[in-house]
Scaffold this motif. Structure first.
Motif, PDB file in Angstrom:
ATOM      1  N   GLU A   1       0.801  -1.207   0.000  1.00 49.83           N
ATOM      2  CA  GLU A   1       0.000   0.000   0.000  1.00 49.83           C
ATOM      3  C   GLU A   1       0.844   1.272   0.000  1.00 49.83           C
ATOM      4  OE1 GLU A   1      -3.288  -0.061  -0.130  1.00 49.83           O
ATOM      5  OE2 GLU A   1      -3.413  -2.259  -0.042  1.00 49.83           O
TER       6      GLU A   1
ATOM      7  N   THR B   1      -5.957   7.734  16.317  1.00 44.83           N
ATOM      8  CA  THR B   1      -7.200   7.039  15.954  1.00 44.83           C
ATOM      9  C   THR B   1      -8.325   7.255  16.957  1.00 44.83           C
ATOM     10  OG1 THR B   1      -6.423   5.022  17.071  1.00 44.83           O
ATOM     11  CG2 THR B   1      -5.967   5.216  14.710  1.00 44.83           C
TER      12      THR B   1
ATOM     13  N   HIS C   1      -4.065  -0.474  11.580  1.00 45.25           N
ATOM     14  CA  HIS C   1      -5.001  -0.788  10.503  1.00 45.25           C
ATOM     15  C   HIS C   1      -6.230   0.122  10.543  1.00 45.25           C
ATOM     16  CE1 HIS C   1      -2.479  -4.222   9.683  1.00 45.25           C
ATOM     17  NE2 HIS C   1      -3.221  -4.508   8.635  1.00 45.25           N
TER      18      HIS C   1
ATOM     19  N   HIS D   1      -6.100   3.175  11.558  1.00 46.44           N
ATOM     20  CA  HIS D   1      -5.571   4.448  11.058  1.00 46.44           C
ATOM     21  C   HIS D   1      -5.492   4.450   9.531  1.00 46.44           C
ATOM     22  CE1 HIS D   1      -3.096   8.039  10.748  1.00 46.44           C
ATOM     23  NE2 HIS D   1      -2.229   7.362  10.027  1.00 46.44           N
ATOM     24  N   PHE D   2      -4.964   3.395   8.954  1.00 48.23           N
ATOM     25  CA  PHE D   2      -4.748   3.370   7.508  1.00 48.23           C
ATOM     26  C   PHE D   2      -5.996   2.989   6.716  1.00 48.23           C
ATOM     27  CE2 PHE D   2      -0.196   2.668   8.773  1.00 48.23           C
ATOM     28  CZ  PHE D   2       0.295   3.831   8.208  1.00 48.23           C
ATOM     29  N   PHE D   3      -6.806   2.066   7.263  1.00 41.79           N
ATOM     30  CA  PHE D   3      -7.860   1.455   6.455  1.00 41.79           C
ATOM     31  C   PHE D   3      -9.273   1.658   6.994  1.00 41.79           C
ATOM     32  CE2 PHE D   3      -4.021  -1.351   6.137  1.00 41.79           C
ATOM     33  CZ  PHE D   3      -3.615  -0.881   4.897  1.00 41.79           C
ATOM     34  N   GLY D   4      -9.410   2.219   8.210  1.00 39.75           N
ATOM     35  CA  GLY D   4     -10.728   2.603   8.661  1.00 39.75           C
ATOM     36  C   GLY D   4     -11.362   1.693   9.691  1.00 39.75           C
TER      37      GLY D   4
ATOM     38  N   TYR E   1     -11.805  -2.360  10.891  1.00 39.04           N
ATOM     39  CA  TYR E   1     -10.953  -3.161  11.776  1.00 39.04           C
ATOM     40  C   TYR E   1     -11.334  -3.035  13.250  1.00 39.04           C
ATOM     41  CZ  TYR E   1      -7.889  -4.595   8.032  1.00 39.04           C
ATOM     42  OH  TYR E   1      -7.391  -5.183   6.889  1.00 39.04           O
TER      43      TYR E   1
END
Length: 262
Positions: A25, A142, A243, A245-248, A251
């Protein structure tokens, strides 16, 4: 910067056209003859130098990694390691030997998990070290997305984590960062620091991909105490915050399960 321009800046001769490789990514990755060239769109300052430091740190501790040919803020040039057969028993020997090493103290230079910046830190009690260096920066980033789980995460680290002794860690050891080269297993893309091996074990367990035979051999070489096994969900919280933080928020369910298992 395109890969050929980066090679030219590094003073290295391109042999053949760039061939895209899977880069995850974060980075764009190409093979150009005997080299791997990594770049990223607007990388945070220090990203590639931190990766190079981590690779060199692992190499200095006996782990096979791609050699660093050149590094700058624009990107990274590595040796290309020809693929070879999967050898999970050999990988177990490599990681058990790495985790058995003892360093003078817990230590982390400023670095990254993915592109998330993490502060440097040295010494002190392990639980405070791990919480302050790894967990709290991600928890702060987050907090508004955690739907009330923030205080539950904070509470996890009021109990001490088990401490076997400061060991060198890959720091982001999922299956995609293992490369079976012709010469044997190699590790890629480290988030290197000196901590407790449970951090690596937790990431390896989080998304799977390491077969039973690996765990059998690793456990024979360096048995995992029950208290370390019980602590793995608290280490997984670190990665799950990343995860989120990066992908929402997708998770959050996995994060809640890790909190509940802690």
């Amino acid at each position: 910067m395109d890969p050929l321009s980066l090679l030219k800046k590094a003073g290295l001769e391109a042999k053949g056209p760039p061939v895209p490789l899977h880069g995850g990514e974060i980075s764009r990755v190409w093979r150009v003859g005997p080299f791997v060239v990594k770049t990223a769109e607007a990388p945070p300052p220090g990203l590639f130098p931190a990766e190079a430091r981590g690779l060199r740190a692992l190499a200095g501790r006996g782990v096979r990694v791609p050699g660093v040919r050149w590094v700058g803020e624009e990107g990274l040039v590595l040796d290309y390691l020809e693929p070879g057969p999967e050898d999970w028993e050999d990988l177990a020997h490599v990681l058990a030997a790495l985790h058995r090493r003892r360093e003078a103290a817990y230590r982390a230079e400023p670095g990254f998990l993915g592109t998330f910046p993490l502060p440097g830190r040295e010494g002190g009690e392990w639980t405070a070290f791990f919480c302050e260096r790894c967990v709290l920066p991600l928890l702060e980033a987050t907090w508004e997305r955690l739907e009330g789980l923030g205080p539950k995460v904070e509470a996890l680290y009021r109990r001490p984590l088990p401490a076997e002794g400061p060991a060198p860690l890959h720091g982001d050891l999922w299956r995609g960062n293992v490369h079976f080269a012709r010469e044997g297993p190699a590790l890629l893309d480290p988030s290197f620091f000196v901590g407790e091996r449970g951090v690596d074990l937790a990431m390896m367990r989080l998304f799977g991909g390491f077969p039973r035979r690996f765990w059998e051999v690793y456990g024979e070489l360096y048995p995992i105490p029950e208290e370390v096994e019980r602590a793995l969900p608290r280490y997984q919280v670190y990665y799950l915050l990343a995860h989120v933080h990066f992908f929402g928020e997708g998770y959050l369910g996995a994060l809640w399960r890790a909190i509940s298992a802690s």
